[in-house]
Design an enzyme around this catalytic site. Structure first.
Site, PDB file in Angstrom:
ATOM      1  N   ASP A   1       0.870  -1.280   0.000  1.00  0.00           N
ATOM      2  CA  ASP A   1       0.025   0.043  -0.079  1.00  0.00           C
ATOM      3  C   ASP A   1       0.933   1.198  -0.026  1.00  0.00           C
ATOM      4  O   ASP A   1       2.111   1.041   0.332  1.00  0.00           O
ATOM      5  CB  ASP A   1      -0.892  -0.183   1.200  1.00  0.00           C
TER       6      ASP A   1
ATOM      7  N   ASP B   1      -3.889   7.223  -3.578  1.00  0.00           N
ATOM      8  CA  ASP B   1      -5.377   7.692  -3.624  1.00  0.00           C
ATOM      9  C   ASP B   1      -5.637   8.233  -2.552  1.00  0.00           C
ATOM     10  O   ASP B   1      -5.261   7.948  -1.368  1.00  0.00           O
ATOM     11  CB  ASP B   1      -6.296   6.421  -4.075  1.00  0.00           C
TER      12      ASP B   1
ATOM     13  N   CYS C   1     -14.588 -21.271  19.986  1.00  0.00           N
ATOM     14  CA  CYS C   1     -13.626 -21.583  18.786  1.00  0.00           C
ATOM     15  C   CYS C   1     -12.823 -22.709  19.236  1.00  0.00           C
ATOM     16  O   CYS C   1     -12.407 -23.067  20.271  1.00  0.00           O
ATOM     17  CB  CYS C   1     -12.801 -20.381  18.696  1.00  0.00           C
TER      18      CYS C   1
ATOM     19  N   CYS D   1      -9.815 -23.477  17.249  1.00  0.00           N
ATOM     20  CA  CYS D   1      -8.856 -23.371  16.363  1.00  0.00           C
ATOM     21  C   CYS D   1      -7.373 -23.909  17.179  1.00  0.00           C
ATOM     22  O   CYS D   1      -7.432 -23.888  18.686  1.00  0.00           O
ATOM     23  CB  CYS D   1      -8.278 -21.977  15.977  1.00  0.00           C
TER      24      CYS D   1
END
Ligand code: GUN
Ligand code: ZN
Length: 575
Positions: free
Chosen positions: A93, A128, A276, A278
């Site tokens: 970016d 931008d 979760c 994970c």
């Protein structure tokens, strides 16, 4: 200049697509999430990201590299890939985010483009200007004009694939103008200036902005949603046609003890349980809260990414099986303001329905009043007007559905809280009446009359359903087992061709492609001259030459709009 960007669509649902992006010979399956790596404050290194999550692409910030003497030197000497220790695709970016946060940056558009050229970014950005939501209009306009000027500079100077930011604040006419210009010149278009909109949970505005951008760029453009990193909006953004997301959120949230889930954000302090499983949550359980700060941030960031990639897989699976609306119905009920996105989607229903497929394998689940404007429903209601029947069954939201059609998508798999027994519905209709109504539904009023009384219909021994249709000993149609869709053979195609005038049901191809199509090869988009706009993706179509002679029959694999916009790729798979 800029390097080549390949994009091939593998599966479609609503406005979403599973695609294969090719950047500098490396492949990325989309929708994809680019984890953002801050080169000064790495929470997880790109090497760790590659090892644990198998990420094909990361995003980093060229402006941060440029502004740090040591990092700048190293990036210039060794390139951004070596600096990061990552040999996948590197996107950078430009400093626009810092521009948005701090109001100014210490670089120019030209300098940051040249810097990205020199450090070997595969994908890069120009500077931008992300206008704030609800910016003063004159200011948003001025910032947009400057953004578009910078885009032209990037077009001339960049050696990388330009991730071209589309701005315009919350002004949809400015967004439309920006999209028109950027979409014309760049193959990777980025919806920019939406971070603030996300932070304020303005999901209805988000829908309108993304939809406006999509409607004003060619459909073959790859679309990135800049700064959209929360998994709770992946299904929504994908449904509107976004292919790329980037997440700094996984790390930024982790620093603040925020625990991502696919339905929202929780705070570690408030967790009595971990919803979760994970590797992080399985290993630590609630002891995650007791880790020392640095380790907690790292582990929480890993969890946040597991959840994000997990949701992305769920979105891809939903597209693959055609059940994205079911996922949206669930996800967009996670927050009252997400519910407002569901309402805004309705305003774009007509447009989205032109992109969606007309048939599929998935079940149609009625999951709430939004079913009224689901794309399948809009398309099905439109086609139901082609069919005349006295015996109907009520299937809200489709309305009165002819009994003859209950064996085809989406009616065959219709499930609502008060669904009737399927056997009862199937029983009372003669096969030939069923076939005629299905012909009308698929091809248009009057198509059913092409099936004379003397046809012989053979049923599958296994399922009892119609499978083959013979006329005077010749096979004129078969019915696909998965959705009971009618697949016309040559004789029936000729009858359809005669019954429906040009350009109805047709895809016309140029003379160069004709011999290949005659041989049974696929029709590629670039050889299509004209296509009937009433067709939908997965329809059976008549492929004709420039004099409207029937060449072959095939399955349309894109929407008519996509066939027009796609420079390459397959349009019709010929039988
Ligand atoms: N990061 C978050 N939003 C934006 C944006 O609009 N443009 C660029 N270049 N980067 C961003
Ligand atoms: Zn977890």
């Amino acid at each position: 200049m800029g390097s080549q960007l390949g994009f091939e669509v593998k599966a479609k649902d609503i406005g979403a697509r599973v695609g294969l992006l090719e950047v500098g010979g490396k492949k990325i399956e989309t929708p994809a999430l680019m984890p953002v790596v801050n080169p000064k404050r790495e929470v997880l290194s790109p090497r760790e990201l590659a090892e644990e999550f198998n990420v094909p692409v990361v995003m980093t910030n060229a402006y941060i590299l440029l502004r740090d003497e040591e990092l700048k030197k190293e990036a210039l000497d060794r390139g951004v890939h070596e600096l990061l220790g990552f040999d996948g695709v590197v996107a950078t970016d430009s400093g626009s985010f810092q521009l948005m946060q701090y109001g100014n940056v210490l670089t120019s558009n030209r300098e940051i483009i040249e810097f990205q050229n020199k450090i070997g970014s595969n994908i890069g950005s120009f500077l931008d200007i992300p206008s704030l939501p609800d910016a003063f209009r004159a200011r948003a306009e001025e910032q947009l004009d400057l953004t578009l000027e910078r885009a032209r500079e990037a077009k001339a100077e960049a050696d990388f694939i330009v991730n071209a930011g589309i701005q315009g604040s919350s002004y949809l006419d400015l967004r439309a103008r920006a999209a028109g210009e950027i979409g014309r010149d760049f193959r990777l278009c980025a919806v920019g200036g939406i971070v603030g909109i996300m932070e304020d949970y303005r999901f209805s505005d988000l829908v309108n902005i993304i939809a406006t951008v999509k409607r004003n760029i060619p459909l073959d453009r790859v679309v990135h949603a800049f700064g959209l990193g929360h998994p709770m909006v992946f299904s929504l953004a994908a449904a509107l046609g976004c292919d790329l997301f980037d997440s700094a959120a996984y790390a930024l949230y982790a620093r603040e003890g925020r625990y991502l889930t696919a339905t929202g954000t929780l705070h570690l302090d408030n967790l009595g349980y971990l919803p979760c499983c994970c590797p992080v949550c399985s290993r630590y359980g609630l002891e995650l809260k007791e880790l020392d700060k640095d380790e907690m941030v790292r582990e929480l960031a890993r969890h946040n990414l597991h959840v994000s990639f997990g949701e992305l897989e769920r979105v891809k699976q939903a597209i693959h099986e055609g059940s994205l609306w079911n996922l949206l119905s669930v996800r967009l009920r996670s927050h009252p303001l997400l519910l407002s996105a569901l309402e805004s989607l309705s305003e774009h229903g007509e447009w989205l329905s032109t992109l969606d497929r007309i048939t599929g394998k998935s079940s149609f689940y009625y999951l709430g009043p939004e079913a009224e404007y689901r794309t399948e429903v809009i398309n099905a209601r439109d086609r139901l007007r082609r069919v005349d029947s006295e015996r109907t069954i009520k299937m809200p939201p489709f309305g009165d559905v002819p009994l003859e059609l209950t064996s085809i998508y989406p009616f065959v798999s219709y499930m609502s809280p008060d669904s009737v027994e399927r056997e009862d519905v199937y029983a009372p209709v003669r096969d030939i009446e069923r076939l005629r109504a299905m012909m009308d539904y698929q091809f248009g009023s009057g198509a059913g009359s092409l099936i004379p009384e003397r046809v012989r219909i053979k049923n599958s021994r296994r399922t009892g359903r119609m499978r083959w249709v013979y006329l005077d000993g010749e096979l004129i149609a078969s019915l696909r087992a998965s959705d009971n869709w009618i697949i016309p053979k040559k004789e029936l195609a000729l009858r359809l061709h005669e019954r429906f005038p040009y350009p109805l049901l047709r895809v016309s191809v140029d003379d160069e492609a004709k011999p290949f199509v005659e041989e049974g090869r696929s029709v590629f988009c670039k050889f299509v001259l004209e296509i009937d706009d009433n067709l939908r993706c997965m329809d059976e179509v008549l492929v004709v030459d420039t004099d409207d002679n029937l060449i072959r029959v095939g399955t349309l694999h894109l929407s008519p709009g996509e066939v027009r916009d796609y420079g390459r790729g397959m349009a019709v798979r010929v039988r």
